[in-house]
Design a protein around this motif. Structure first.
Motif, PDB file in Angstrom:
ATOM      1  N   ILE A  76      87.063 101.967  -0.590  1.00 31.48           N
ATOM      2  CA  ILE A  76      86.790 103.318  -1.057  1.00 31.48           C
ATOM      3  C   ILE A  76      88.064 104.153  -0.902  1.00 31.48           C
ATOM      4  CG2 ILE A  76      85.949 104.106   1.191  1.00 31.48           C
ATOM      5  CD1 ILE A  76      83.816 105.738  -0.365  1.00 31.48           C
ATOM      6  N   THR A  77      88.431 104.881  -1.958  1.00 37.09           N
ATOM      7  CA  THR A  77      89.650 105.678  -1.929  1.00 37.09           C
ATOM      8  C   THR A  77      89.404 107.040  -2.568  1.00 37.09           C
ATOM      9  OG1 THR A  77      90.403 104.727  -4.036  1.00 37.09           O
ATOM     10  CG2 THR A  77      91.195 103.681  -1.998  1.00 37.09           C
ATOM     11  N   PHE A  78      90.247 108.017  -2.190  1.00 37.55           N
ATOM     12  CA  PHE A  78      90.194 109.359  -2.772  1.00 37.55           C
ATOM     13  C   PHE A  78      91.420 109.570  -3.659  1.00 37.55           C
ATOM     14  CE2 PHE A  78      88.000 109.772   1.307  1.00 37.55           C
ATOM     15  CZ  PHE A  78      86.860 110.475   0.958  1.00 37.55           C
ATOM     16  N   ASP A  79      91.242 110.365  -4.688  1.00 38.69           N
ATOM     17  CA  ASP A  79      92.371 110.884  -5.442  1.00 38.69           C
ATOM     18  C   ASP A  79      92.629 112.292  -4.924  1.00 38.69           C
ATOM     19  OD1 ASP A  79      94.157 111.997  -7.265  1.00 38.69           O
ATOM     20  OD2 ASP A  79      93.348 110.865  -8.964  1.00 38.69           O
ATOM     21  N   ALA A 131      85.759 116.568 -11.267  1.00 37.29           N
ATOM     22  CA  ALA A 131      86.611 115.381 -11.346  1.00 37.29           C
ATOM     23  C   ALA A 131      85.991 114.196 -10.619  1.00 37.29           C
ATOM     24  CB  ALA A 131      87.979 115.697 -10.760  1.00 37.29           C
ATOM     25  N   HIS A 132      86.264 112.994 -11.143  1.00 38.20           N
ATOM     26  CA  HIS A 132      85.838 111.755 -10.479  1.00 38.20           C
ATOM     27  C   HIS A 132      86.883 111.435  -9.420  1.00 38.20           C
ATOM     28  CE1 HIS A 132      83.636 111.680 -14.295  1.00 38.20           C
ATOM     29  NE2 HIS A 132      82.747 110.934 -13.672  1.00 38.20           N
ATOM     30  N   ALA A 133      86.727 112.047  -8.262  1.00 34.95           N
ATOM     31  CA  ALA A 133      87.769 112.008  -7.234  1.00 34.95           C
ATOM     32  C   ALA A 133      87.644 110.825  -6.276  1.00 34.95           C
ATOM     33  CB  ALA A 133      87.749 113.313  -6.430  1.00 34.95           C
ATOM     34  N   VAL A 134      86.563 110.051  -6.363  1.00 40.61           N
ATOM     35  CA  VAL A 134      86.344 108.940  -5.440  1.00 40.61           C
ATOM     36  C   VAL A 134      86.216 107.642  -6.221  1.00 40.61           C
ATOM     37  CG1 VAL A 134      84.979 108.100  -3.500  1.00 40.61           C
ATOM     38  CG2 VAL A 134      85.053 110.546  -3.976  1.00 40.61           C
ATOM     39  N   LYS A 135      86.928 106.610  -5.760  1.00 39.97           N
ATOM     40  CA  LYS A 135      86.801 105.287  -6.379  1.00 39.97           C
ATOM     41  C   LYS A 135      86.263 104.297  -5.348  1.00 39.97           C
ATOM     42  CE  LYS A 135      90.358 102.542  -7.200  1.00 39.97           C
ATOM     43  NZ  LYS A 135      91.583 101.958  -7.821  1.00 39.97           N
ATOM     44  N   GLU A 195      84.497  98.566 -10.381  1.00 39.51           N
ATOM     45  CA  GLU A 195      85.041  99.805  -9.855  1.00 39.51           C
ATOM     46  C   GLU A 195      84.187 100.966 -10.343  1.00 39.51           C
ATOM     47  OE1 GLU A 195      89.140 100.282 -10.809  1.00 39.51           O
ATOM     48  OE2 GLU A 195      89.829  98.897  -9.252  1.00 39.51           O
ATOM     49  N   VAL A 196      83.739 101.775  -9.402  1.00 41.56           N
ATOM     50  CA  VAL A 196      82.931 102.945  -9.736  1.00 41.56           C
ATOM     51  C   VAL A 196      83.738 104.202  -9.431  1.00 41.56           C
ATOM     52  CG1 VAL A 196      80.804 104.215  -9.286  1.00 41.56           C
ATOM     53  CG2 VAL A 196      80.791 101.709  -9.224  1.00 41.56           C
ATOM     54  N   HIS A 197      83.917 105.034 -10.453  1.00 42.96           N
ATOM     55  CA  HIS A 197      84.587 106.317 -10.287  1.00 42.96           C
ATOM     56  C   HIS A 197      83.491 107.377 -10.214  1.00 42.96           C
ATOM     57  CE1 HIS A 197      88.545 104.562 -11.343  1.00 42.96           C
ATOM     58  NE2 HIS A 197      87.801 103.757 -12.088  1.00 42.96           N
ATOM     59  N   ALA A 198      83.397 108.040  -9.080  1.00 47.04           N
ATOM     60  CA  ALA A 198      82.302 108.987  -8.844  1.00 47.04           C
ATOM     61  C   ALA A 198      82.842 110.351  -8.439  1.00 47.04           C
ATOM     62  CB  ALA A 198      81.376 108.460  -7.751  1.00 47.04           C
ATOM     63  N   LYS A 199      82.083 111.371  -8.787  1.00 41.32           N
ATOM     64  CA  LYS A 199      82.410 112.713  -8.314  1.00 41.32           C
ATOM     65  C   LYS A 199      82.007 112.854  -6.841  1.00 41.32           C
ATOM     66  CE  LYS A 199      81.740 114.617 -12.952  1.00 41.32           C
ATOM     67  NZ  LYS A 199      80.891 115.468 -13.828  1.00 41.32           N
ATOM     68  N   PHE A 200      80.871 112.223  -6.497  1.00 43.49           N
ATOM     69  CA  PHE A 200      80.386 112.277  -5.117  1.00 43.49           C
ATOM     70  C   PHE A 200      79.785 110.922  -4.752  1.00 43.49           C
ATOM     71  CE2 PHE A 200      80.065 116.554  -6.877  1.00 43.49           C
ATOM     72  CZ  PHE A 200      80.787 117.290  -5.944  1.00 43.49           C
ATOM     73  N   VAL A 201      79.823 110.600  -3.453  1.00 45.20           N
ATOM     74  CA  VAL A 201      79.248 109.354  -2.941  1.00 45.20           C
ATOM     75  C   VAL A 201      78.322 109.699  -1.783  1.00 45.20           C
ATOM     76  CG1 VAL A 201      79.710 107.150  -1.789  1.00 45.20           C
ATOM     77  CG2 VAL A 201      81.211 107.941  -3.636  1.00 45.20           C
ATOM     78  N   VAL A 202      77.147 109.066  -1.748  1.00 42.24           N
ATOM     79  CA  VAL A 202      76.199 109.236  -0.639  1.00 42.24           C
ATOM     80  C   VAL A 202      76.018 107.874   0.031  1.00 42.24           C
ATOM     81  CG1 VAL A 202      73.873 109.889   0.051  1.00 42.24           C
ATOM     82  CG2 VAL A 202      75.013 111.123  -1.817  1.00 42.24           C
ATOM     83  N   GLY A 203      76.385 107.796   1.302  1.00 41.31           N
ATOM     84  CA  GLY A 203      76.193 106.575   2.071  1.00 41.31           C
ATOM     85  C   GLY A 203      74.852 106.628   2.792  1.00 41.31           C
ATOM     86  N   ALA A 204      73.895 105.889   2.252  1.00 42.45           N
ATOM     87  CA  ALA A 204      72.556 105.817   2.846  1.00 42.45           C
ATOM     88  C   ALA A 204      72.288 104.368   3.235  1.00 42.45           C
ATOM     89  CB  ALA A 204      71.514 106.324   1.853  1.00 42.45           C
ATOM     90  N   ASP A 205      73.295 103.744   3.837  1.00 39.69           N
ATOM     91  CA  ASP A 205      73.273 102.298   4.060  1.00 39.69           C
ATOM     92  C   ASP A 205      72.947 101.908   5.495  1.00 39.69           C
ATOM     93  OD1 ASP A 205      75.707 103.539   4.555  1.00 39.69           O
ATOM     94  OD2 ASP A 205      76.915 101.800   4.089  1.00 39.69           O
ATOM     95  N   GLU A 258      83.801 116.942   1.610  1.00 41.32           N
ATOM     96  CA  GLU A 258      82.666 117.375   0.783  1.00 41.32           C
ATOM     97  C   GLU A 258      82.565 116.519  -0.480  1.00 41.32           C
ATOM     98  OE1 GLU A 258      82.515 119.353   3.794  1.00 41.32           O
ATOM     99  OE2 GLU A 258      84.245 120.130   2.673  1.00 41.32           O
ATOM    100  N   ARG A 259      82.988 115.259  -0.372  1.00 40.32           N
ATOM    101  CA  ARG A 259      82.910 114.312  -1.496  1.00 40.32           C
ATOM    102  C   ARG A 259      82.074 113.082  -1.142  1.00 40.32           C
ATOM    103  NH1 ARG A 259      84.432 115.651  -6.734  1.00 40.32           N
ATOM    104  NH2 ARG A 259      86.228 117.021  -6.692  1.00 40.32           N
ATOM    105  N   ILE A 260      82.137 112.682   0.122  1.00 38.58           N
ATOM    106  CA  ILE A 260      81.343 111.543   0.581  1.00 38.58           C
ATOM    107  C   ILE A 260      80.447 112.030   1.711  1.00 38.58           C
ATOM    108  CG2 ILE A 260      81.356 109.218   1.535  1.00 38.58           C
ATOM    109  CD1 ILE A 260      84.098 108.808   0.394  1.00 38.58           C
ATOM    110  N   PHE A 261      79.166 111.717   1.613  1.00 44.59           N
ATOM    111  CA  PHE A 261      78.169 112.161   2.589  1.00 44.59           C
ATOM    112  C   PHE A 261      77.422 110.949   3.124  1.00 44.59           C
ATOM    113  CE2 PHE A 261      78.904 115.312  -0.639  1.00 44.59           C
ATOM    114  CZ  PHE A 261      79.066 116.493   0.071  1.00 44.59           C
TER     115      PHE A 261
END
Length: 600
Positions: A136-139, A148-152, A169-179, A307-310
């Motif tokens: 997982i990476t940020f732009d 913007a799709h700031a998270v890959k 590869e998933v380019h997302a504006k936001f990511v939620v970790g519910a794992d 405020e991009r990955i929760f």
């Protein structure tokens, strides 16, 4: 393959599925993945608290849940007598009086997940299974732009998938970790889990009982000289037993580690039988599910990054299952986060709104751990007997249950002051607590005299609801005040209009509901200004229905003066955000200005 989505959700347990359901129903582009090849089929979490049922109803899911589940109305307490036998020492309602649904619900997690999965499917969304994140990476350059799709995120197709080894590869504006409790997302972001693991050793087992115990179909707390036991009635004649174990039952003395292989379902039933003495317990059917665990009580050091990955659910808090909080906390995490993501994605609010997720839910998680420590310690302690006066008495357990009833049920949860919680004018409706969920209340609809609970007007559609209490509309003096309020609300600078784009209707962003006081004559809804009656169904009367059994006395119950005009702002998650008199509409304008964005 490359995918571009608004939100990527990693993990399809209760937290992930709730988040996906909420976002998909709001039209958000979502991808949800899970490393498991199939959903949970049995066991795991099984309790739904009254507030969570209210939340699920706001998505239209509660009726099916209630239909399929076991309903738990009573909590029963058993303690040992002088003979060492357990006997009933008390009963009490298992939900606070202010609950719309005055009972708890018990249903296996797999069935609850199916309710979410079916709701997602109706919006064209399914879970992509046998997939796990590997990177997982940020732009950095895009982090300040919410569009913007700031998270890959790199996803690997696992061996159980149709294309093992493939990477997407998933380019997302936001990511939620519910794992889950062993969250890859949390660990990859370097977020720690703070807390301890207790020495309380327990097991859970789901079975169809054959017993002469009279309260087998009630939620029953049993304190026995042979160990503690909790009974939870379940669907399809099943019950779940939480059975207290001793170290010798499952701990390997050579390693000091809990080893599940040292226990069997037959041994668990035998331990439960001793706690139930003098009653008997056996089963003539195969055990549905069982497990052994140590209680861990931990909270993540933070709930988000940039405020991009929760993270949500067990990924950010773990605790004892006996208080029935795990799945409820997870669902309510996502319920809190989802509408905020929708507001940012729609351009209604800036990224700063998302800071309130951690502010509200981490404080709740910390309070949950403190509650769970007291609850689990009390329940795991030895009972007070004639020969052991330092034990826990029936009175101790009852007092604890009464003290924490509001928190445990979810009914009494209160969010602290913030941009979303402003209690400046709390005195205008002193019994509608700002920061708590809106109280349920039946009103009579002016147009057709039908009784409707206000909660059914608070649907989870990402809109703020504006409840306008206007008093008696048949009084000429009151009608003058109402007209004056309407003129203020109609101004372009009013919060109802300020954030609309060209051609957008007020109802696309706000739900306006007018509530009149009981009147001597019929309530003429057409006498109200148009802004206060956007639809014929949106005018309610604080009166008793035609059957004389529902509705009435809401103004008195809420502490609202019928001679004044009062605005109650309810957040999209059903919590009261602020309250103000009509003479201070500018404070409501300021409330929304603190987080909403004027469209360009």
């Amino acid at each position: 393959m490359e995918h571009f989505v608004d939100v990527l959700i990693i993990g399809a347990g209760p937290a992930g599925l709730m988040c996906a359901t909420a976002l998909a129903s709001a039209g958000v582009s979502v991808k949800i993945v899970d490393k498991r090849p199939t959903r949970v089929l049995t066991g795991q979490a099984d309790g739904i608290q009254p507030r969570t049922t209210e939340v699920l109803q706001s998505y239209g899911l509660a009726e099916r849940l209630i239909r399929e589940a076991a309903l738990v109305h009573v909590g029963v307490f058993y303690n040992p007598n002088e003979k060492g036998e357990i006997e009933c020492t008390g009963r009490q309602a298992d939900a606070p009086q202010s609950s719309r649904y005055p009972f708890k619900i018990s249903l296996n997690q797999g069935s609850i997940e199916v309710i979410f999965l079916d709701a997602m499917k109706s919006h064209g969304l399914t879970v992509d299974r046998s997939m796990a994140p590997t990177a997982i990476t940020f732009d950095e350059a895009k982090l300040s732009d919410p569009s913007a799709h700031a998270v890959k995120v790199t996803l690997e197709h696992l061996a159980t998938s149709d294309s093992p080894g493939r990477r997407d590869e998933v380019h997302a504006k936001f990511v939620v970790g519910a794992d889950g409790a062993h969250s890859w997302v949390r660990k990859n972001l370097g977020i720690t889990m703070d807390g301890d693991q207790t020495e309380h050793l327990w097991s859970a087992i789901d079975l169809v009982p054959d017993t002469n115990f009279p309260d087998i179909r009630n939620r029953t707390n049993i304190h026995s000289v042979n160990g503690s036991l909790m009974v939870i009635p379940r669907e399809n004649d099943m019950v779940r037993l939480y059975v207290q174990l001793s170290d010798r039952d499952v701990i390997n003395p050579a390693t000091g580690r809990v080893e599940r292989d040292r226990m069997t379902p037959e041994k668990l039933i035998h331990v439960a039988q001793k706690s139930l003495y003098p009653y008997t317990l056996k089963t003539t059917q195969e055990v549905d599910w069982w497990t052994v665990y140590l209680i861990g009580q931990r909270v993540a050091s933070k709930f988000s990054t940039h405020e991009r990955i929760f993270i949500a659910g067990d990924a950010c808090h773990t605790h004892s299952p006996k208080a029935g909080q795990g799945m409820n906390a997870s669902i309510n995490d996502s319920h809190n986060l989802a509408w905020k993501l929708v507001h940012v994605l729609r351009g209604w609010a800036g990224l700063s709104l998302l800071k309130s997720y951690e502010l509200e839910r981490r404080k709740f998680a910390q309070e949950l751990i403190e509650f769970d420590k007291k609850h689990s310690t009390l329940f795991s302690a030895k009972p007070k007997t004639k020969t052991f006066q330092n034990g826990v008495s029936h009175e101790d357990i009852v007092k604890s249950a009464e003290k924490f009833a509001g928190f445990a049920s979810g009914i009494g949860i209160q969010y602290q002051e913030s941009v979303l919680v402003n209690a400046k004018h709390q005195s205008c409706a002193q019994n509608l607590i700002v920061g708590q969920r809106m109280l349920p209340q039946v009103f009579i609809r002016a147009a057709d005299y039908g009784p409707y609970d206000i909660h059914d007007y608070l649907v989870a559609d990402a809109r703020f609801k504006v409840l306008v209490f206007v008093g008696d509309v048949n009084e000429s003096a009151q009608l003058v005040k109402i007209q004056a309020l309407a003129e203020v609300l109609h101004k372009p600078t009013s919060f109802l209009n300020k954030y609309l784009q060209d051609g957008q209707e007020i109802e696309s962003m706000f739900g306006v509901i007018t509530i009149t006081a009981k009147s001597q004559g019929l309530v003429d809804m057409l006498s109200l200004p148009a802004v206060l009656r956007p639809h014929w169904s949106k005018v309610l009367v604080d009166d008793i229905g035609m059957t004389k059994s529902q509705g009435g006395h809401a103004y008195e119950r809420f502490g609202i003066d019928e001679k004044e005009l009062t605005l109650v702002i309810v957040r999209p998650d059903g919590y009261v955000g602020t309250i103000a008199p009509a003479s201070h509409v500018e404070d409501v304008n300021d409330y929304f200005a603190s987080f909403m964005v004027v469209s360009s």
